[in-house]
Design a protein around this motif. Structure first.
Motif, mmCIF file in Angstrom:
data_model
loop_
_atom_site.group_PDB
_atom_site.id
_atom_site.type_symbol
_atom_site.label_atom_id
_atom_site.label_comp_id
_atom_site.label_asym_id
_atom_site.label_seq_id
_atom_site.Cartn_x
_atom_site.Cartn_y
_atom_site.Cartn_z
ATOM 1 N N ALA A 157 -129.732 25.733 -5.755
ATOM 2 C CA ALA A 157 -130.550 25.098 -6.800
ATOM 3 C C ALA A 157 -130.012 23.707 -7.133
ATOM 4 C CB ALA A 157 -130.594 25.976 -8.053
ATOM 5 N N ASN A 158 -128.687 23.567 -7.176
ATOM 6 C CA ASN A 158 -128.088 22.252 -7.433
ATOM 7 C C ASN A 158 -128.437 21.265 -6.317
ATOM 8 O OD1 ASN A 158 -126.954 23.291 -9.758
ATOM 9 N ND2 ASN A 158 -124.887 23.448 -8.918
ATOM 10 N N LYS A 159 -128.375 21.731 -5.079
ATOM 11 C CA LYS A 159 -128.721 20.869 -3.948
ATOM 12 C C LYS A 159 -130.202 20.462 -4.003
ATOM 13 C CE LYS A 159 -126.536 22.012 0.076
ATOM 14 N NZ LYS A 159 -126.076 22.956 1.143
ATOM 15 N N ALA A 160 -131.059 21.391 -4.375
ATOM 16 C CA ALA A 160 -132.489 21.075 -4.492
ATOM 17 C C ALA A 160 -132.731 20.033 -5.577
ATOM 18 C CB ALA A 160 -133.283 22.353 -4.782
ATOM 19 N N LEU A 161 -131.989 20.124 -6.675
ATOM 20 C CA LEU A 161 -132.112 19.134 -7.753
ATOM 21 C C LEU A 161 -131.709 17.748 -7.250
ATOM 22 C CD1 LEU A 161 -132.307 18.830 -11.068
ATOM 23 C CD2 LEU A 161 -129.875 18.526 -10.755
ATOM 24 N N VAL A 162 -130.631 17.667 -6.500
ATOM 25 C CA VAL A 162 -130.166 16.383 -5.971
ATOM 26 C C VAL A 162 -131.182 15.834 -4.974
ATOM 27 C CG1 VAL A 162 -128.376 15.271 -4.577
ATOM 28 C CG2 VAL A 162 -127.741 16.828 -6.449
ATOM 29 N N LEU B 63 -134.532 15.845 -15.013
ATOM 30 C CA LEU B 63 -133.437 15.905 -14.050
ATOM 31 C C LEU B 63 -132.079 15.478 -14.591
ATOM 32 C CD1 LEU B 63 -135.254 14.366 -10.925
ATOM 33 C CD2 LEU B 63 -135.045 16.785 -11.555
ATOM 34 N N ILE B 64 -132.056 14.678 -15.659
ATOM 35 C CA ILE B 64 -130.820 14.080 -16.160
ATOM 36 C C ILE B 64 -130.535 14.588 -17.577
ATOM 37 C CG2 ILE B 64 -129.610 11.911 -16.641
ATOM 38 C CD1 ILE B 64 -130.579 12.169 -13.708
ATOM 39 N N VAL C 282 -122.199 18.314 -6.222
ATOM 40 C CA VAL C 282 -122.947 18.102 -4.992
ATOM 41 C C VAL C 282 -122.578 16.725 -4.464
ATOM 42 C CG1 VAL C 282 -125.222 17.964 -3.920
ATOM 43 C CG2 VAL C 282 -124.868 19.529 -5.846
ATOM 44 N N ILE C 283 -122.196 16.683 -3.209
ATOM 45 C CA ILE C 283 -121.914 15.412 -2.539
ATOM 46 C C ILE C 283 -123.126 15.114 -1.661
ATOM 47 C CG2 ILE C 283 -120.362 14.117 -1.035
ATOM 48 C CD1 ILE C 283 -119.063 15.226 -3.659
ATOM 49 N N ALA C 284 -123.729 13.948 -1.891
ATOM 50 C CA ALA C 284 -124.913 13.539 -1.131
ATOM 51 C C ALA C 284 -124.546 12.395 -0.199
ATOM 52 C CB ALA C 284 -126.021 13.103 -2.078
ATOM 53 N N PHE C 285 -124.843 12.573 1.063
ATOM 54 C CA PHE C 285 -124.732 11.511 2.061
ATOM 55 C C PHE C 285 -126.164 11.022 2.234
ATOM 56 C CE2 PHE C 285 -121.289 14.419 2.674
ATOM 57 C CZ PHE C 285 -120.195 13.620 2.976
ATOM 58 N N ASP D 212 -126.405 23.349 -16.070
ATOM 59 C CA ASP D 212 -127.628 23.837 -16.716
ATOM 60 C C ASP D 212 -128.881 23.175 -16.154
ATOM 61 O OD1 ASP D 212 -126.111 25.523 -18.403
ATOM 62 O OD2 ASP D 212 -125.747 23.847 -19.777
ATOM 63 N N GLY D 213 -128.896 22.943 -14.848
ATOM 64 C CA GLY D 213 -130.081 22.437 -14.190
ATOM 65 C C GLY D 213 -130.337 20.947 -14.340
ATOM 66 N N LYS D 214 -129.316 20.193 -14.788
ATOM 67 C CA LYS D 214 -129.483 18.750 -14.947
ATOM 68 C C LYS D 214 -128.232 18.016 -14.478
ATOM 69 C CE LYS D 214 -132.775 19.085 -18.641
ATOM 70 N NZ LYS D 214 -133.462 18.323 -19.634
ATOM 71 N N VAL D 215 -128.436 16.801 -13.989
ATOM 72 C CA VAL D 215 -127.311 15.954 -13.597
ATOM 73 C C VAL D 215 -126.574 15.530 -14.862
ATOM 74 C CG1 VAL D 215 -126.648 13.750 -12.553
ATOM 75 C CG2 VAL D 215 -128.478 15.122 -11.523
ATOM 76 N N THR D 216 -125.260 15.740 -14.864
ATOM 77 C CA THR D 216 -124.453 15.327 -16.020
ATOM 78 C C THR D 216 -123.511 14.175 -15.687
ATOM 79 O OG1 THR D 216 -122.759 16.979 -15.523
ATOM 80 C CG2 THR D 216 -124.511 17.617 -17.083
ATOM 81 N N ARG D 217 -123.285 13.931 -14.406
ATOM 82 C CA ARG D 217 -122.395 12.841 -13.991
ATOM 83 C C ARG D 217 -122.815 12.385 -12.603
ATOM 84 N NH1 ARG D 217 -118.252 10.463 -16.026
ATOM 85 N NH2 ARG D 217 -118.189 11.906 -17.751
#
Length: 139
Positions: free
Chosen positions: A5-10, A29-30, A79-82, A115-120
């Motif tokens: 779910a975290n990856k899908a959010l990113v 999202l944020i 989550v690390i995004a390339f 909690d389903g949102k980007v915090t940092r």
């Protein structure tokens, strides 16, 4: 939330928010007190407004911006995004005034999700690779 779910959010963050310029998704999202470390520095505290400012800057300076996630690695709440960014340079980027040139750049970002949102959010772009495309080499 699960790692998937975290990856899908990113993925949504880059596809729908950054590329799609769907500023209406910021609240979804944020987190309200999220920190965009490109604005507040590492470890700083922030707000959603920092994300809005970052995105406004990007959309004003890179025309037809497209962000493509190439890979995601996740553990716990990180989550690390390339990812790859493409667009046309129409305003100052990394100290280079507008050139009108298209470019492609690569970045690695760390996003913390709670909690389903980007915090940092923090990003390490390949500044040199982008600048080399914008400024012709002097021979």
């Amino acid at each position: 939330m699960s790692i998937e779910a975290n990856k899908a959010l990113v993925e949504r963050y880059y596809h729908e928010l950054v590329s799609g310029q769907r500023v209406d998704l910021i609240e979804e999202l944020i987190a309200e007190d999220a920190a965009d470390e490109t604005r507040v520095g590492p470890g700083g505290s922030g707000t959603r407004e920092d994300f809005r400012e970052h995105l406004r800057w990007l959309w004003e300076n890179v025309q037809d911006v497209k962000a493509t996630v190439e890979d995601l690695v996740a553990e716990d709440d990180r989550v690390i995004a390339f990812w790859r960014i493409e667009g046309v340079h129409v305003g100052p980027v990394f100290g280079v005034p507008a050139t009108g040139r298209p470019f492609t750049g690569y970045s690695i970002s760390t996003l913390t999700v709670q909690d389903g949102k980007v915090t940092r959010y923090n990003v390490l772009p390949d500044r040199l690779g982008i600048i080399q495309q914008l400024v012709p080499a002097v021979v």
